[in-house]
Design a protein around this motif. Structure first.
Motif, PDB file in Angstrom:
ATOM      1  N   PRO A 191       0.812  -1.234   0.000  1.00 11.11           N
ATOM      2  CA  PRO A 191       0.000   0.000   0.000  1.00 11.11           C
ATOM      3  C   PRO A 191       0.841   1.278   0.000  1.00 11.11           C
ATOM      4  CG  PRO A 191      -0.893  -1.581   1.559  1.00 11.11           C
ATOM      5  CD  PRO A 191       0.432  -2.124   1.103  1.00 11.11           C
ATOM      6  N   ASP A 192       2.085   1.184   0.490  1.00  9.10           N
ATOM      7  CA  ASP A 192       2.944   2.377   0.482  1.00  9.10           C
ATOM      8  C   ASP A 192       3.255   2.850  -0.932  1.00  9.10           C
ATOM      9  OD1 ASP A 192       4.172   2.518   3.541  1.00  9.10           O
ATOM     10  OD2 ASP A 192       3.570   0.522   2.878  1.00  9.10           O
ATOM     11  N   PHE A 196       1.040   3.215  -3.175  1.00 10.37           N
ATOM     12  CA  PHE A 196      -0.143   3.910  -3.703  1.00 10.37           C
ATOM     13  C   PHE A 196      -0.100   5.389  -3.294  1.00 10.37           C
ATOM     14  CE2 PHE A 196      -2.250  -0.453  -3.044  1.00 10.37           C
ATOM     15  CZ  PHE A 196      -1.917  -0.869  -4.324  1.00 10.37           C
ATOM     16  N   ARG A 217      -1.399   7.883  -1.592  1.00  9.03           N
ATOM     17  CA  ARG A 217      -2.466   8.115  -0.610  1.00  9.03           C
ATOM     18  C   ARG A 217      -2.813   9.591  -0.433  1.00  9.03           C
ATOM     19  NH1 ARG A 217       2.067   6.197   2.104  1.00  9.03           N
ATOM     20  NH2 ARG A 217       2.905   7.452   3.803  1.00  9.03           N
ATOM     21  N   GLU A 218      -1.786  10.460  -0.473  1.00 11.23           N
ATOM     22  CA  GLU A 218      -2.086  11.888  -0.280  1.00 11.23           C
ATOM     23  C   GLU A 218      -2.986  12.404  -1.406  1.00 11.23           C
ATOM     24  OE1 GLU A 218      -1.578  13.966   2.160  1.00 11.23           O
ATOM     25  OE2 GLU A 218      -0.472  12.530   3.392  1.00 11.23           O
ATOM     26  N   LEU A 241      -4.861  10.652  -3.427  1.00 14.69           N
ATOM     27  CA  LEU A 241      -6.178   9.996  -3.404  1.00 14.69           C
ATOM     28  C   LEU A 241      -7.062  10.580  -2.306  1.00 14.69           C
ATOM     29  CD1 LEU A 241      -5.172   6.243  -4.005  1.00 14.69           C
ATOM     30  CD2 LEU A 241      -6.356   7.769  -5.612  1.00 14.69           C
ATOM     31  N   ALA A 242      -6.456  10.913  -1.161  1.00  9.56           N
ATOM     32  CA  ALA A 242      -7.247  11.515  -0.071  1.00  9.56           C
ATOM     33  C   ALA A 242      -7.814  12.855  -0.528  1.00  9.56           C
ATOM     34  CB  ALA A 242      -6.382  11.675   1.181  1.00  9.56           C
ATOM     35  N   GLU A 243      -6.990  13.641  -1.223  1.00 10.85           N
ATOM     36  CA  GLU A 243      -7.473  14.928  -1.743  1.00 10.85           C
ATOM     37  C   GLU A 243      -8.592  14.737  -2.769  1.00 10.85           C
ATOM     38  OE1 GLU A 243      -4.262  17.332  -3.348  1.00 10.85           O
ATOM     39  OE2 GLU A 243      -3.127  16.970  -1.499  1.00 10.85           O
ATOM     40  N   ALA A 257     -10.569  12.243  -3.028  1.00 11.67           N
ATOM     41  CA  ALA A 257     -11.758  11.708  -2.359  1.00 11.67           C
ATOM     42  C   ALA A 257     -12.539  12.825  -1.690  1.00 11.67           C
ATOM     43  CB  ALA A 257     -11.359  10.648  -1.337  1.00 11.67           C
ATOM     44  N   SER A 272      -4.567   1.466  -6.191  1.00  6.88           N
ATOM     45  CA  SER A 272      -5.183   1.067  -4.932  1.00  6.88           C
ATOM     46  C   SER A 272      -5.911  -0.243  -5.150  1.00  6.88           C
ATOM     47  CB  SER A 272      -6.191   2.118  -4.469  1.00  6.88           C
ATOM     48  OG  SER A 272      -7.190   1.516  -3.669  1.00  6.88           O
ATOM     49  N   ILE A 327     -13.134   9.155  -7.634  1.00  2.00           N
ATOM     50  CA  ILE A 327     -11.856   9.427  -6.955  1.00  2.00           C
ATOM     51  C   ILE A 327     -10.701   9.109  -7.914  1.00  2.00           C
ATOM     52  CG2 ILE A 327     -10.316   8.725  -5.078  1.00  2.00           C
ATOM     53  CD1 ILE A 327     -12.857   8.085  -3.394  1.00  2.00           C
TER      54      ILE A 327
END
Lengths: 404, 404
Positions: free
Chosen positions: B39-40, B42, B44-45, B47-49, B51, B243, B279
């Protein structure tokens, strides 16, 4: 390329409603045809926060594969909520699925061979009928009354199927604010359906997506709460109350039956989205679903009230016209005089820029020609009144002797 | 309650690998058994934005139902990406699915009747085999060579099936860095498989989830780029590159075939999550997937290099031991001397706190007893070296005359 198609695929039609919806996309048309919930009723701010938090801080889980059964936090939150309604669930009595529709698909996959019998309402949810068709089941319709299926006919049909040596597998029932008819199964009939399933060794598939959208009437316990012998599967969804786009549902029931669904789900999609499960679990942990539902119910109740008030005002005075007055959900069911074809009303309605779904689409036999499904979910009370007013005019015209 | 099970369900076993994984959860065990991505890797920052933005500002779409085909923005972004690899796709040549596994399930649902034949590699992806079993197909295995399936055997098996009057439907092939064997289909064999499908009127299901995880070797065009007659379906996924938790894949191919998958998908789950599709579309629009993949490939390449270096150093010097050196993906395939049972090595390995998947699990016949699948995806290079070192000791012991 049709030579490649499976018998299953040949047996499956496209949803007729989706075809109808194409005609109703024009902005001037006031459409009661679709059955979509109103996204404004979903808690977007809270979900956006939960999403950012889960994706950023819990990425090791939210961006990774999960178990086929579903994320524990999500199932636990859902079990806690369902316990308020009398369902007493351990973790192995609840699994996550990618929507209620997938739950129905998995049930069919696990339990239906071609030719097996399924009992369902007349009318009933079209997506379920499609799944039964895909799995080549024989659908046996049981007419609905104001408090759900006619029990005498259900019992008779079960006995007939036995006498005919057919393999009957389950009764499919939507107990609360049924789509399309808006009716709710009475407490007595919930008990009776369970007793019939016991007597004739059938499963019960209880599909209750509108469960959380009750705005009046007494709460009635799910049939799953009567289950003493491990034969009831209860499906409920977040699609009408938290978000349709996240595609989250849960299946509650005896672990032995759920284990079969999990095996089927492995080869179907491995697991439900961990991203959306963890967003939902985070939201459920940090917010009160009950409080949220108060607002959501208020919205739908106002719309239902507007529709029913206007129907009373605008529909022709004719005792052969009747409609359901649902205590929840998104749909009202109208029955017209027997000699009136709702397809004709639909055509005339489109000319007058108002649309609905002719009710026969929800029948597994030839019935329902004189019925209509109206949804009040997406429009403002003003637009609802205007649309019902137009529909009233159309009905006046169709019913008047001149146009006959 | 087993009397309710369908023939289909009786035909479906649980994934053996999932059972194996249970034994490998102890923290001291160095496990090469799982096949999960890291998962590291991917974003994430980002994707969080995406989302938060999509759920908050585009809630009318991201929290609502979508079309069964999938959200246009998402399909368009994916089509643009795939065009870099030679796939020229209009919007009706690409649909979104809830993971590659679902795409395989829909293909089986649309095209397989009980007893139909499917050709696949030996070894091959277990999830696909499970789906073929669920739909009661007959699986015909074709041994893999260093550059993919043995074409002579494939042709012979196709001809045999014809002579036997069986209904052969498709060739299932994982062209790039195959799971489990790590091999890539050569350009010549891609052409040859397509020609065989043409000659014998078969579909080709091309499943390429590791497509974006290439870190060396020449790029080879998907078989879909050879398709002049509308018989190739190409499945690719975001689960290894953006992801796994969002469960997003796309199916590319001729619109006539995709239309059948869409019909099947309607009754399977109505639509893929609009939340995760939007997303992903938002992320793809605002970021460079190619740039992102550079980092991700570097991570997996370091791990592969560490594993192969240590295998050269620690495995017994025995010319009967060989392994693949993949140019991408997550897996290395080890072949042991013919008389060595990898199940025994697995048992001894667990004692020494190192785990992998015995290769026979990936066979649809009795083969592969002397093979092992090793994944380098989740561990650090140091842990990989330590684990391979332990495995080397185990192999020394198993191969030494004393322990025989």
């Amino acid at each position: 390329m049709n030579s490649f198609l499976s018998e299953r695929a040949k047996n499956t039609g496209r949803s007729a409603i989706r075809e109808i919806l194409k005609y109703t996309q024009e902005p001037e048309v006031i459409s009661f045809a679709g059955g979509l919930p109103k996204p404004d009723t979903f808690p977007r701010e809270g979900l956006a926060e939960s999403a950012a938090r889960q994706i950023r801080d819990n990425y090791q889980n939210s961006l990774q594969y999960g178990t086929t059964e579903g994320i524990e936090e999500f199932r636990q939150e859902m079990a806690t909520w369902l316990s308020e309604f009398g369902l007493d669930l351990e973790l192995d009595n609840i699994i996550a699925t990618n929507s209620s529709q997938q739950a129905i698909d998995l049930v069919c996959k696990a339990f239906l061979d071609p030719g097996d019998l399924v009992f369902c309402g007349l009318p009933t949810y079209l997506g379920a009928v499609q799944a039964f068709s895909t799995f080549q089941a024989e659908k046996v319709g049981v007419p609905l009354e104001k408090d759900g299926m006619n029990m005498e006919i259900l019992e008779k049909k079960i006995q007939e199927s036995k006498s005919a040596g057919k393999k009957a597998k389950f009764i499919y029932v939507i107990p609360d604010f049924q789509n399309p008819a808006g009716v709710t199964l009475s407490k007595q009939k919930r008990r009776k359906i369970f007793d019939l399933a016991e007597e004739h060794d059938l499963l019960i598939i209880e599909d209750t997506p509108y469960f959380g959208v009750r705005f009046s009437g007494d709460f009635k316990k799910p049939i799953g709460t009567y289950d003493v012998s491990g034969r009831v599967i209860t499906i409920t969804s977040l699609s009408k109350i938290l978000s349709s786009g996240m595609r989250l549902a849960v299946v509650a029931g005896p672990s032995e039956l759920l284990a079969n669904l999990v095996t089927m789900k492995q080869s179907t999609d491995l697991c439900t989205s961990t991203t959306t499960q963890l967003i939902a679990a985070d939201w459920l942990k940090n917010n009160s679903l009950s409080e949220h539902l108060k607002e959501l119910r208020k919205y739908y109740k106002e719309n239902r009230d507007a529709m029913i008030e206007e129907m009373k005002r605008s529909f022709p005075e004719d005792e052969r016209i009747s409609w359901t007055e649902p205590n929840g959900g998104l749909f009202i069911w109208v029955t017209l005089p027997e000699n009136v074809d709702a397809e004709l009303v639909f055509e005339k309605g489109l000319e007058r820029k108002v649309a609905f779904v002719p009710g026969h689409h929800f029948y597994v036999n030839d019935g329902g020609q004189n019925t209509m499904r109206l949804s009040y979910s997406l429009l403002t009370p003003e637009r609802i009144r205007e649309g019902i007013n137009r529909l009233g005019e159309v009905l006046e015209n169709v019913l008047s002797p001149v146009s006959q």
